[in-house]
Write a protein that holds these residues in place. Structure first.
Motif, mmCIF file in Angstrom:
data_model
loop_
_atom_site.group_PDB
_atom_site.id
_atom_site.type_symbol
_atom_site.label_atom_id
_atom_site.label_comp_id
_atom_site.label_asym_id
_atom_site.label_seq_id
_atom_site.Cartn_x
_atom_site.Cartn_y
_atom_site.Cartn_z
ATOM 1 N N SER A 1 0.840 -1.196 0.000
ATOM 2 C CA SER A 1 0.000 0.000 0.000
ATOM 3 C C SER A 1 0.878 1.250 0.000
ATOM 4 O O SER A 1 2.029 1.234 0.455
ATOM 5 N N THR A 2 0.329 2.338 -0.499
ATOM 6 C CA THR A 2 1.049 3.611 -0.465
ATOM 7 C C THR A 2 1.351 4.019 0.971
ATOM 8 O O THR A 2 2.437 4.507 1.283
ATOM 9 N N TYR A 3 0.382 3.822 1.856
ATOM 10 C CA TYR A 3 0.539 4.155 3.263
ATOM 11 C C TYR A 3 0.505 2.861 4.063
ATOM 12 O O TYR A 3 -0.491 2.147 4.035
ATOM 13 N N HIS A 4 1.591 2.559 4.754
ATOM 14 C CA HIS A 4 1.719 1.224 5.360
ATOM 15 C C HIS A 4 0.848 1.053 6.596
ATOM 16 O O HIS A 4 0.518 -0.062 6.974
ATOM 17 N N ASN A 5 0.486 2.169 7.264
ATOM 18 C CA ASN A 5 -0.435 2.055 8.390
ATOM 19 C C ASN A 5 -1.334 3.288 8.436
ATOM 20 O O ASN A 5 -1.165 4.238 7.646
ATOM 21 N N ALA A 6 -2.299 3.281 9.356
ATOM 22 C CA ALA A 6 -3.310 4.337 9.375
ATOM 23 C C ALA A 6 -2.715 5.704 9.679
ATOM 24 O O ALA A 6 -3.138 6.715 9.113
ATOM 25 N N ILE A 7 -1.706 5.751 10.550
ATOM 26 C CA ILE A 7 -1.185 7.060 10.929
ATOM 27 C C ILE A 7 -0.346 7.681 9.819
ATOM 28 O O ILE A 7 -0.293 8.909 9.671
ATOM 29 N N SER A 8 0.290 6.865 9.002
ATOM 30 C CA SER A 8 1.106 7.403 7.911
ATOM 31 C C SER A 8 0.247 7.985 6.794
ATOM 32 O O SER A 8 0.750 8.712 5.933
ATOM 33 N N SER A 9 -1.052 7.696 6.794
ATOM 34 C CA SER A 9 -1.938 8.227 5.756
ATOM 35 C C SER A 9 -2.379 9.653 6.047
ATOM 36 O O SER A 9 -3.033 10.283 5.219
ATOM 37 N N ILE A 10 -2.024 10.175 7.223
ATOM 38 C CA ILE A 10 -2.357 11.565 7.553
ATOM 39 C C ILE A 10 -1.331 12.484 6.904
ATOM 40 O O ILE A 10 -0.163 12.498 7.290
ATOM 41 N N HIS A 11 -1.755 13.233 5.909
ATOM 42 C CA HIS A 11 -0.852 14.202 5.274
ATOM 43 C C HIS A 11 -0.644 15.425 6.150
ATOM 44 O O HIS A 11 0.463 15.964 6.236
ATOM 45 N N LEU A 12 -1.731 15.895 6.744
ATOM 46 C CA LEU A 12 -1.650 17.094 7.574
ATOM 47 C C LEU A 12 -2.684 16.984 8.688
ATOM 48 O O LEU A 12 -3.857 16.714 8.437
ATOM 49 N N PHE A 13 -2.234 17.189 9.912
ATOM 50 C CA PHE A 13 -3.060 17.113 11.119
ATOM 51 C C PHE A 13 -3.316 18.543 11.572
ATOM 52 O O PHE A 13 -2.408 19.223 12.063
ATOM 53 N N VAL A 14 -4.539 19.033 11.358
ATOM 54 C CA VAL A 14 -4.890 20.420 11.694
ATOM 55 C C VAL A 14 -5.708 20.397 12.984
ATOM 56 O O VAL A 14 -6.840 19.925 12.997
ATOM 57 N N LEU A 15 -5.132 20.909 14.058
ATOM 58 C CA LEU A 15 -5.757 20.857 15.374
ATOM 59 C C LEU A 15 -6.326 22.223 15.738
ATOM 60 O O LEU A 15 -5.604 23.219 15.788
#
Length: 416
Positions: free
Chosen positions: A228-242
């Motif tokens: 997969s392009t992103y090996h796990n769920a957290i790596s699929s986050i490009h930008l975390f806007v809080l």
């Protein structure tokens, strides 16, 4: 000279910045104008989105359960194409002894309909929904009921445009192979509403951000299929806007640029703020037409007849010629994600609102113009990140704006 590991890492980070920045598409003035304001949905007494959150919601309490149900019902009824999941954990706290307190995070996502698991990169918009134990009856309107409502409105405002965009792409014959070869990229959006941000006693590394720590660890351990392009769920986050502590209007909120790697996103936010102010789309602006004054004769002065006031700037920290970044000074829900390599854009004012952690942080002390303006700004940023220019409902919204203006004029004449 042999390159050091730090130099290589810096070069790679710069390359990633270029790639991410190029993927960001500016929306037109018409699309910017088309973004709907929350209106009566943000009424603090009866508003569909905001009012149900304005109650004490300490983790494990009935109020917390009520608010979580409000979120689930909203996505189920209003946004059925979004995938909603809940992530559960428990923890002991300094004030509950051996009793395990439950924490429940909500994750709502909208993916391209053809996308495979592990192939979607997300813009992830985040706020916490729990409230502090003390003072008794604490509401936490800026902290962070209002930011939660903002994200609900953002999700609803972008939903139809996403459907249109993906339908056009499907009709154009976009194939999975185009993504597999890197010719196209999957873009999706996540809304994460976190539980357990507040300390139960005194803020420490152990007594705080309970839900965030659990979710970040869980996402790191959630693996996608091989190759997969992103090996796990957290790596699929490009930008975390809080989003945190937003909704107070006086004094004007000041948002620093906290992290060097996301200064490009901060700059894009600043540009959008400037454009919204130039088009008189921010109601909190001292120069907005709605803030007209009257002369001694009772006639309404237009802005051209008044002395124009200095326009405030939320995103003031554009000049980063020095290398002083404040990201390590404020602890918040982003920390467990950033520790795992996620890029973070932290939208929190410094200094904090005057109502911070006081009983006065309630609905009555929100500045509703400011709350609505933040909602428009965050929605505009997400629309640009998701490449939604051309898919926003411009014509319908222009008609609605014209009707609103006409209604506003009628109110002004009645008041005279």
């Amino acid at each position: 000279m042999k390159p050091t590991f730090s130099l290589i890492l810096h070069a790679l980070q710069g390359l990633l910045l270029v790639v991410v920045s190029r993927a960001y598409t500016v929306i037109s003035d018409d699309a910017l104008t088309s973004i709907p304001r929350p209106g009566e949905d943000f009424d603090i007494k009866n508003g569909k989105l905001l009012s149900p959150i304005l109650q004490p919601r300490v983790p494990g309490s009935q109020g917390s359960t009520n608010v979580l149900k409000h979120f689930v019902d909203f996505f189920h009824n209003d946004l059925p194409q979004w995938k909603v999941s809940l992530q559960n954990s428990t923890s002991k706290t300094p004030v509950t002894g051996n009793k395990e307190i439950p924490f429940v995070n909500l994750i709502a996502a909208r993916d391209p309909p053809w996308a495979k698991a592990g192939e979607v990169g997300y813009l992830t918009l985040v706020a916490h929904y729990d409230s502090k134990r003390t003072p008794e009856g604490f509401i936490g309107a800026t902290d962070s009921a209002a930011p939660c409502a903002m994200l609900m409105h953002t999700a609803r405002s972008l939903d139809e445009a996403l459907t249109k965009k993906w339908a056009v792409m499907h009709q154009a014959g976009i194939k999975q192979e185009d993504y597999d070869l890197g010719l196209e990229e999957h873009k999706g959006i996540q809304i994460i509403l976190l539980d357990g941000e507040e300390a139960f006693d005194q803020w420490t590394k152990k007594d705080s951000i309970y839900g965030s720590k659990s979710l970040a660890a869980d996402m790191e351990a959630t693996f996608h299929p091989a190759l997969s392009t992103y090996h796990n769920a957290i790596s699929s986050i490009h930008l975390f806007v809080l989003l945190d502590l937003l909704g107070e209007g006086t004094p004007t909120p000041k948002i620093p640029s906290y992290f060097k790697l996301t200064h490009w996103a901060y700059q894009n936010m600043a540009t959008l703020e400037d454009r919204l102010r130039a088009q008189s789309l921010l109601l909190s602006s001292p120069n907005h037409p709605s803030r007209r004054s009257t002369s001694n004769s009772g006639r309404i002065r237009t802005n051209s007849q008044q002395l124009k006031r200095a326009e405030p700037k939320w995103f003031w920290d554009l000049d980063k010629s020095n290398d002083r970044w404040l990201g390590g000074l404020i602890e918040d829900d982003h920390l467990p994600f950033m520790a795992r390599g996620v890029d973070v854009l932290h939208l929190i004012p410094n200094p904090f609102p005057t109502v911070w952690h006081k009983a006065t942080d309630d609905g009555e002390h929100l500045d509703m113009d400011t709350v609505g303006d933040w909602t428009i700004l965050v929605t505009a940023f997400a629309a640009e990140w998701l490449d939604l220019d051309g898919y926003m409902d411009v014509q319908t919204t222009k008609k609605r704006a014209a009707n609103d203006q006409q209604a506003g004029n009628m109110v002004s004449k009645t008041e005279l």
